[in-house]
Scaffold this active site. Structure first.
Site, PDB file in Angstrom:
ATOM      1  N   LYS A  50       4.783  27.473 -11.904  1.00 53.10           N
ATOM      2  CA  LYS A  50       5.090  26.495 -12.960  1.00 53.10           C
ATOM      3  C   LYS A  50       6.060  25.442 -12.422  1.00 53.10           C
ATOM      4  O   LYS A  50       5.925  24.249 -12.723  1.00 53.10           O
ATOM      5  CB  LYS A  50       5.649  27.213 -14.193  1.00 53.10           C
ATOM      6  CG  LYS A  50       4.549  27.939 -14.959  1.00 53.10           C
ATOM      7  CD  LYS A  50       5.041  28.971 -15.947  1.00 53.10           C
ATOM      8  CE  LYS A  50       3.867  29.803 -16.481  1.00 53.10           C
ATOM      9  NZ  LYS A  50       4.273  31.007 -17.189  1.00 53.10           N
ATOM     10  N   GLN A  57       9.502  33.318 -19.750  1.00 54.80           N
ATOM     11  CA  GLN A  57       8.450  34.065 -19.056  1.00 54.80           C
ATOM     12  C   GLN A  57       8.364  35.489 -19.606  1.00 54.80           C
ATOM     13  O   GLN A  57       9.370  36.188 -19.704  1.00 54.80           O
ATOM     14  CB  GLN A  57       8.749  34.081 -17.542  1.00 54.80           C
ATOM     15  CG  GLN A  57       7.685  34.749 -16.715  1.00 54.80           C
ATOM     16  CD  GLN A  57       6.337  34.019 -16.761  1.00 54.80           C
ATOM     17  OE1 GLN A  57       6.268  32.801 -16.628  1.00 54.80           O
ATOM     18  NE2 GLN A  57       5.267  34.765 -16.963  1.00 54.80           N
ATOM     19  N   ASP A 107       4.773  26.951 -24.845  1.00 54.30           N
ATOM     20  CA  ASP A 107       3.790  28.040 -24.822  1.00 54.30           C
ATOM     21  C   ASP A 107       2.950  28.053 -26.100  1.00 54.30           C
ATOM     22  O   ASP A 107       1.923  28.731 -26.153  1.00 54.30           O
ATOM     23  CB  ASP A 107       4.495  29.397 -24.680  1.00 54.30           C
ATOM     24  CG  ASP A 107       4.402  29.936 -23.256  1.00 54.30           C
ATOM     25  OD1 ASP A 107       3.467  29.548 -22.532  1.00 54.30           O
ATOM     26  OD2 ASP A 107       5.272  30.748 -22.884  1.00 54.30           O
TER      27      ASP A 107
END
Ligand code: NDP
Length: 285
Positions: A53, A97, A120
């Site tokens: 990422k 995460q 997200d």
């Protein structure tokens, strides 16, 4: 193989280049988009995802902020980190995460992220907007899967799409996005009897189950578009998807590989959501 290979790595690279142009336009207006990636603990697989990422952020010119925290961090301390990032005007996107250590309530932490920075797309407000047909920040894996279909020229409207898996991260939002594009959608899960009856009827088959090579050629309609979301590690250490790639590629019309399919697109969609969040923050001024 007769199916067209959907090259997720190449499409992700193309998307990041396009995002780079939008980042340049934001910079010209005095806004440097920033994405904070929070990693709690030292899970090696998570560290690999976080690195990918960060690399994608760099490729598109975003300011990636790497926040590493110890596995022993208390839940309230993590919430306080999120609150600080929510209040930080230089941070347009926040990603925590997963998985989080077992003593932390992941749902509470994820719902703490401001919906406008929720790259997200897991915040209930963003998920609700998707249900209501007004997608805002959409979960990255299904959003990336849709882009793979669209950019590969797979017809969606009026087609029958079958989604295997009903998680909030992949299966459910994938079904909602397909409905938005006017597909007729069947959502299957572990309690679905006779899965093959459904999969064989699918013009588009999205596989998000987490079972190595579960989808075999006899389960696939000739010419179907098969999107393999699964990432499974085999005993020899190699990665494979939920689809028996070699055999299904002889029957499908389009297919994604694992690795190199949905995975890179998921990462690029994180950046895409961060850029969209930055653009929206400027528009709100
Ligand atoms: P979950 O474990 O949350 O969900 C799996 C789903 O598959 C569940 O809905 C489950 O049904 C269903 N399922 C399990 N076994 C069967 C079966 N035999 N027949 C039909 N359905 C079944 O997984 P995720 O959605 O988070 O992830 C799915 C896969 O995608 C994993 O391999 C994961 O690693 C991968 N993944 C890949 C990403 C990428 O970037 N490429 C990103 C996210 C995930 P039930 O609900 O009834 O239990």
């Amino acid at each position: 193989m007769s199916a067209k290979l959907i090259d997720g790595a190449a499409l992700a690279k193309q998307l990041l280049a396009e995002l780079g142009e939008r980042v340049a336009a934001l910079r010209a207006r005095g806004c440097q988009p920033g994405l904070a990636v929070v990693l709690v603990g030292d899970n090696p697989a998570s560290a690999v995802y976080v690195r990918s990422k960060q690399r994608a952020c760099e490729a598109a010119g975003l300011n990636g902020r790497d926040i590493r925290l110890p596995a022993t961090l208390a839940q309230d301390e993590l919430v306080a980190v999120i609150d600080r990032l929510n209040a930080d005007a230089a941070v347009h996107g926040i990603l925590v995460q997963l998985p989080l250590p077992p003593h932390i309530d992941a749902a509470r932490v994820l719902q703490r992220i401001a919906f406008a920075k929720d790259v997200d797309g897991f915040n209930w407000r963003n998920l609700g907007a998707l249900v209501d047909g007004h997608p805002t920040l959409v979960p990255c894996t299904p959003a990336g899967s849709m882009l793979l279909l669209e950019r590969s020229g797979v017809p969606i409207a009026g087609k029958h799409a079958v989604v295997l898996g009903r998680s909030t991260i992949v299966g459910k939002p994938a079904a909602l996005l397909l409905i938005e594009r006017h597909a007729t959608v069947t959502l299957c899960h572990s309690r679905t009897p006779d899965l093959t009856v459904h999969t064989r009827a699918a013009d588009i088959l999205i596989c998000a189950v987490g079972r190595p090579r579960m989808v075999t050629a006899d389960m696939v309609k000739p010419g179907a578009a098969v999107i393999d979301v699964g990432i499974n590690r085999l005993p020899d250490g190699k990665l494979c998807g939920d689809v028996d790639f070699e055999a299904v590629a002889e029957k499908a019309g389009w297919i994604t590989p694992v690795p190199g399919g949905v995975g890179p697109m998921t990462v690029a969609m994180v950046v895409s959501n961060a850029v969209a969040a930055a653009e929206k923050s400027l528009a709100a001024l």
